[in-house]
Every structure is written in C-alpha cells, then in structure tokens.
Design a protein around this motif. Structure first.
Motif, short mmCIF file in Angstrom:
data_model
loop_
_atom_site.label_atom_id
_atom_site.label_comp_id
_atom_site.label_asym_id
_atom_site.label_seq_id
_atom_site.Cartn_x
_atom_site.Cartn_y
_atom_site.Cartn_z
N LEU A 178 -3.63 -0.19 9.42
CA LEU A 178 -3.59 -0.11 7.95
C LEU A 178 -4.89 0.45 7.39
CD1 LEU A 178 -1.79 -3.27 6.54
CD2 LEU A 178 -1.32 -0.87 6.02
N PHE A 194 -2.50 7.20 -4.73
CA PHE A 194 -2.60 6.15 -3.72
C PHE A 194 -2.71 4.83 -4.48
CE2 PHE A 194 -5.42 3.23 -1.51
CZ PHE A 194 -4.72 3.06 -0.32
N GLN A 233 -1.56 13.41 -6.82
CA GLN A 233 -1.39 12.51 -5.67
C GLN A 233 -1.85 11.13 -6.10
OE1 GLN A 233 -3.95 14.52 -2.94
NE2 GLN A 233 -2.27 15.66 -2.00
N TRP A 246 1.56 5.63 -1.09
CA TRP A 246 1.01 6.96 -1.38
C TRP A 246 2.16 7.88 -1.79
CZ3 TRP A 246 1.46 12.02 0.47
CH2 TRP A 246 0.43 12.89 0.08
N VAL A 303 0.87 -1.17 0.00
CA VAL A 303 0.00 0.00 0.00
C VAL A 303 0.90 1.21 0.00
CG1 VAL A 303 -1.75 1.30 1.27
CG2 VAL A 303 -1.80 -1.19 1.28
N PHE A 354 -5.99 8.36 3.70
CA PHE A 354 -5.57 8.68 2.34
C PHE A 354 -6.76 9.07 1.48
CE2 PHE A 354 -1.70 5.82 3.02
CZ PHE A 354 -0.86 6.92 3.21
N ARG A 362 -5.40 5.07 -7.34
CA ARG A 362 -6.35 6.18 -7.19
C ARG A 362 -5.53 7.45 -7.43
NH1 ARG A 362 -7.86 10.06 -3.63
NH2 ARG A 362 -10.09 10.45 -3.40
#
Lengths: 255, 394
Positions: free
Chosen positions: B7, A154, A152, A132, A130, B14, A177
């Motif tokens: 998480l 993600f 940005q 970002w 995961v 986010f 995303r």
C-alpha cells in the motif's frame, strides 16, 4: 422619537448563514469551473460478497452532476470501488445592450478506482479507502474558445457508516490531492480566465479536504439516499473549483 | 506487513506520478490556422497586447485611454500593411504612415496609386495621442478629436474609409476593400478571432483598422518620463497641463526650450502633449490660401485657411511640416513663427498682437533650445515596437 435599539443590533452571522449566503451568491452568478466534487462514497458492505451499485444526480449553484458508483467486498474486511462522475453546466453570456451572445459551457468527467478495508467500530462500520483516478474538464468560453484540462485525483478517505434494516447513514472525509498534469488552452480566452488556468498550472497539485455524507432509507434491496459533499479549499473565483455537490440517488445492495 | 508495504509503495508511486511536470499547451491559432497564416504573415504565436496605458501625468490630467480590442488590433495591423487593398496593389496605409517616421511620411505629398500624389501631407499617427486618449466622457462628443487636416472625419473609422476610397491614395471602394479582404485566405482566421466569424463587412474592416491605429499610443518619450516625475507647479485644465517647473532629467537647453514652448506654443498644441488645446486654427500660412482647409469642408468663412492642430509628439521625426509639407525642418517652422505669419483675416487671435501678426522673435539660441525640447518628444520605443511593424513576409 427614539429608534428601537434592537433594529441596529446585528448579531454575528453563523456559519450556516455564511454558507447559505455564499451559496446564493454563487447561484446568482454564472461561472466556469475546472473541478467539481463527486459524492464521497461510503460502501455499506460489511462482509465478503456484499456490494452495491448507486446512481445519483446532483448539482451545485453552478453545475449539474451525475454520480455512478459500484463497490464490492471480494474478501472479508476488504472493499474495492469504482466511481464515475460527470459534470456540466452552461449559461448564456448576456450583454446588457445586445442580449445573449454566446453560450459558455463546462463539462467533464472523472473515473476512479479505490480499495480499502473496513471493520466494525462502535455501533457502525469504519473504513479507510485509497483511490486514484483521472478525468478531463472542458470549458468552452464561447466562440470556440476552449480550455481542456486533464486532471488526476488521488485520495485517502476514512469513512463511518451506520445501517439497520431501513436506515443508512454514511460520512466521510476525503483527503484529496488534485493534480492538473496537462491542458490545451485557447489563448483567446479572457485574460481573467487565463489567469485562473495559469494559477492551476502553477500551483497544482492541490491538497484539500472534502467533507461528505449521505443519508438514506432502505427498501430492500434498494436505498433512496440524499448526499452532500463540500470542498474545503481555496476560493472558487481564484481557482475555478466548484465548492459543493448536493443530490439524490438510488442504490441497489448485494447481500 | 507485506500488504502495508505494498500500500505504501502504491501511495508513493501515485505521488511520484502526480509530481511530473505539468504540460499546459496554450495556443492562439490552431495548427491549421498557423500553417495558413505562416505562409503569408509573420505574426507572433500569441497576439501582442495592444492595451493602451496612458502615462501617469496624462491620467492625472484627466485623460483616458480608448479601449482597444487585441484581436481586432491584430487584424487591423494586417489590413494596415496590406497593399492588395489598393487599386494597383502598390499602396497600403503604411505607405504614407511609416513606422520608422512615427507613422508619417518624409515627403510633402505621399505617393498614391498609379504614381498619383496625395493632396496633403501625411499626418503622423505617432503624434496623435488624440487617437487613443480622450478627456472625461467626451469620447465621441462635440469636443472629440476629429481627423484629417481639415477635420472632416469624425472617427478613426471615417478617416480610414476616407483614405482607402480617396482616388489619390488607395482608390478603392469599400465594397472592393471588403471583397479583397474576403478573397485573401489569411484574413479568415484573423476575422474569426476578431469577430467570431469569417464574414467580412466594410464596417468590420474599418473597426479593425480603428483598433490598430487607436493602439498607437506613443508615450515613452523623455518628456513623458519627466512629466511623470514632475511634482512641481503646473497650470491648466481640461486635460491640458503646463509644467512650469524645470524637469530634473532635462538639460538646461531642454528646460529653456520647454519654457519657450510653454509661453509660445502650448496654448494651441497643449502643454502635456495629451490633446491639442485647439481643434483647428488659422496659423497664417497664407494671407489668401488656396487650400481652404476646414473652411473648405464647412463653408464657414471663419474657418477658411484653418487646419487641424496636431500635438507635437515625435515632431522631430515627421518632417516636412504643415498640411502641405512646405517646411523641410523645424528651423524653417520656427522661422515662420518668428517672422513669417501672414495677416489672414481669421488668423487665430493668439497669433496676433495689436492687430498685426505676431513675430515670436526667437534668437538663434532660443531656436536651438526649442528644438532641443522638441527632440524630447520623440518616442523611440514606438519606432521599433514589433507589434506595429509590417506583418507580411517579403
């Protein structure tokens, strides 16, 4: 005289042919873009303390890209990674009658961090990350008409890797995303290009998958690899997304 | 479980961050440019759209709009209204072409520099669909619409040069125009936007003005609205269409007036107000004219006393009429065509019957009907359209 029937017997295009045709069509035209994909990184570490650093150069029909990647496993079954990506392109705006007039450029970067876990699966390693990050794309449309967009990203990224003493194979699906939170846009930009930017503003964030992989030869402690990523998203001409990135890189692995 | 919760929380964070409203800042002028321009000018934050779109009835007749470049038109607008570009600083293009009068003047002869008077009546730019429309490929060819009452200018740029350098009008040399423009700080950003550079040349000044005046399409009249809807029978060619059927949205008087116009006027001025049918004509104002008009330029005997034929868009606003502003109102014009046409040897054939000047013999009702129709050619939108207004702060 009879025509041979098979002269007119066109078979349907296969996906690869379509892809190739699209690639060639893109290559034939110069476009400016607001997003370009970095490689889908697939760390090969399988134990605490392992890691790698990688540098790659790549490109697409519209862009020249550079990828820098570092990953490290601080704990068993856990990896963190840092990716830095740069992209750029330029072309002359050519007028049929007057020749080149001015240079268009696109350039940008993306810096991102990710964390994930890995575990052995079948004959390789499965992992889930995961991450970002954020970056910026600057498009200069000539005569100082500039669009700066901040982006940005993600992502959630399942990967599968296989390695042995001399071979490396990694595949990943990056679920992205992508958000364009802000921008500074010169309104003198051609209306068609403004329209693309306004579409990004209006429809952002975007969700889409990216498919990537790499294959490499390992010469301890280095690996030479080829990488590819394809963006599975909306038409580039509507959204200014570069659709692919293909290139070569070198990695240094910590054992 | 704790790690999983962490998480998930991060993931939610986010998403939340990404969901913030986007902040896209579109700008046309930089902050510095805005500060500079706003000292002198009232320009919108983003430039107006100067694209000319012809009404469907003109497009269907084969007419095309000339392309207008927005940034050049913005610059042209400032030049058009800038009195500094005249010898004594009192006159601009707009002094003789007033927006509220469809870019005409309400004087027979306009006031030029040093209280001089122009030699002819100011042509209404708001009547010149011919500035912005052309037929087929004939943009600059032999059938392109020419400029000035004597048709001496081939292009809008030539026309602008003619007015700027005319001793009775602005009395500048083009060199002086370019120097003055260059000396005014507010032109720097506008030139940069229009031409990518702050270098001012005579040709660029004229190109900018041409773009501005070519943008003055005046197509939102009642006539245009009805012509767009008209499905009925019509005749004509080469961009000129005559609508023989009544328009549903017209009053009875307007429709009668239209019929009178079609029968008596359209063969010169055009039926659809797109392009005048004739480039020039001798309409018999004088049997022995002093002002030779087109013939004074060309030297051709047959063109002596002939003048440009305008379209009649916004005609109700553009008195006084004719090249010398001799008629104060439309009644006087109609009376002239009723009984006043003079027997010039080169009087246009359409105005001659049996070897003598035609008398149109409109009745009092006819005149009222004709004027009712001519009033439908007014485009109020043009008169109030801010993108054509004076951009200078008073």
């Amino acid at each position: 005289m009879r025509f041979r029937a098979d002269l007119f017997n066109f078979s349907p295009m296969r996906p690869f042919q379509i892809l190739l045709l699209a690639y060639l069509l893109l290559a034939a035209g110069c476009v400016q873009y607001h997003y370009s994909p970095n490689f889908v990184q697939t760390p090969y570490g399988v134990k605490k303390g392992s890691g790698q650093v990688n540098a790659s150069v790549g490109g697409s029909p519209v862009a020249l890209n550079g990828d820098f990647h570092a990953s490290y496993s601080p704990i068993k079954h856990g990896t963190v990674m840092l990716n830095y990506f740069r992209t750029r392109s330029s072309f002359e705006d050519t007028n049929f009658f007057t020749g080149p007039t001015y240079t268009h450029t696109s350039k940008g970067y993306l810096l991102e961090a990710a964390a994930g876990g890995y575990m052995p699966i079948a004959f390789g390693t499965g992992a889930m990350y995961v991450g970002w990050g954020q970056g910026k794309m600057r498009n200069d449309y000539g005569i100082e008409r500039i669009a700066d967009l901040r982006l940005q990203r993600f992502f959630v990224q399942p990967t599968f890797t296989f390695k042995n003493d001399w071979f490396r194979l990694g595949m990943g699906l990056r679920l992205v995303r992508l958000n364009f939170p802000s921008g500074s846009i010169d309104y003198r930009i051609e209306p068609a290009d403004i329209e693309i930017i306004q579409r990004l503003e209006r429809e952002s964030p975007f969700w889409f998958p990216e498919f990537g992989g790499n294959i490499g030869v390992h010469f301890k402690p280095f690996t030479i690899s080829a990488s590819l990523v394809i963006v599975g998203t909306k038409p580039a001409f509507l959204y200014g997304f570069d659709g692919s990135n293909i290139g070569l890189g070198i990695s240094y692995e910590l054992e | 479980m704790k790690k999983f919760t962490t998480l998930c929380s991060l993931f939610a964070l986010f998403l939340l961050l990404g969901a913030c409203k986007s902040d896209f800042n579109y700008y046309y002028y930089s902050k510095e440019e805005t500060e500079l321009l706003s000292q002198f000018l009232k320009l919108p934050e983003f430039p107006d759209d100067y694209t000319v779109t012809l009404p469907s009835h003109l497009r269907n007749a084969g007419l095309f709009a000339r392309g207008v470049e927005r940034d050049k038109a913005v610059l042209g607008r400032v030049i058009f209204y800038d009195k500094k570009l005249s010898k004594d600083g009192t006159v601009s293009c707009a002094s003789c072409h007033k927006q509220e009068l469809a870019f005409s003047d309400n004087k027979a002869f306009s006031d030029g520099v040093y209280d001089r008077s122009t030699a002819r009546n100011s042509i209404a730019l708001g009547s010149v669909a011919n500035f912005s429309a052309y037929y087929g490929t004939d943009l600059n060819g032999s059938n392109a619409i020419r400029f000035f009452w004597d048709n001496r200018a081939e292009t809008a740029a030539d026309q602008s040069r003619g007015s700027m350098t005319n001793a009775q009008e602005m009395d500048m040399s083009m060199h002086e125009i370019a120097s003055t423009v260059e000396s005014q700080s507010y032109y720097g950003p506008l030139f940069k936007k229009a031409f990518g550079s702050t270098v001012v040349t005579e040709d660029l000044v004229l190109e900018a003005v041409s773009n501005f005046v070519n943008a003055m399409g005046s197509f939102q009249s009642k006539f245009d609205a009805e012509a767009n809807l008209s499905q009925g029978n019509f005749t004509g060619n080469f961009g000129n269409v005559i609508y023989n059927n009544n328009f549903n949205g017209f009053t009875a008087a307007e429709n009668r007036g239209k019929q009178l116009y079609n029968n008596n006027c359209s063969s010169c001025h055009s039926g659809n107000m797109g392009r005048p049918v004739l480039q020039l004509a001798n309409n018999g104002l004088e049997a022995n004219p002093i002002d030779l008009g087109v013939g004074g330029i060309s030297g051709a005997n047959s063109e002596k006393g002939a003048f440009k034929v305008p379209t009649l868009r916004n005609i109700a606003l553009t008195a006084p009429y004719m090249h010398d502003g001799r008629f104060n109102n439309l009644i006087e014009v109609i009376d002239f065509y009723n009984t006043g046409i003079q027997n010039h040897p080169f009087l246009h054939a359409d105005l001659r019957v049996g070897g003598v000047p035609m008398q149109m013999n409109f009745s009092a009702d006819d005149k009222n009907d004709l004027i009712a129709f001519l009033n439908t050619l007014t485009d109020d939108h043009l008169l109030a359209d801010k993108k054509f207004s004076d951009p200078f702060k008073q």
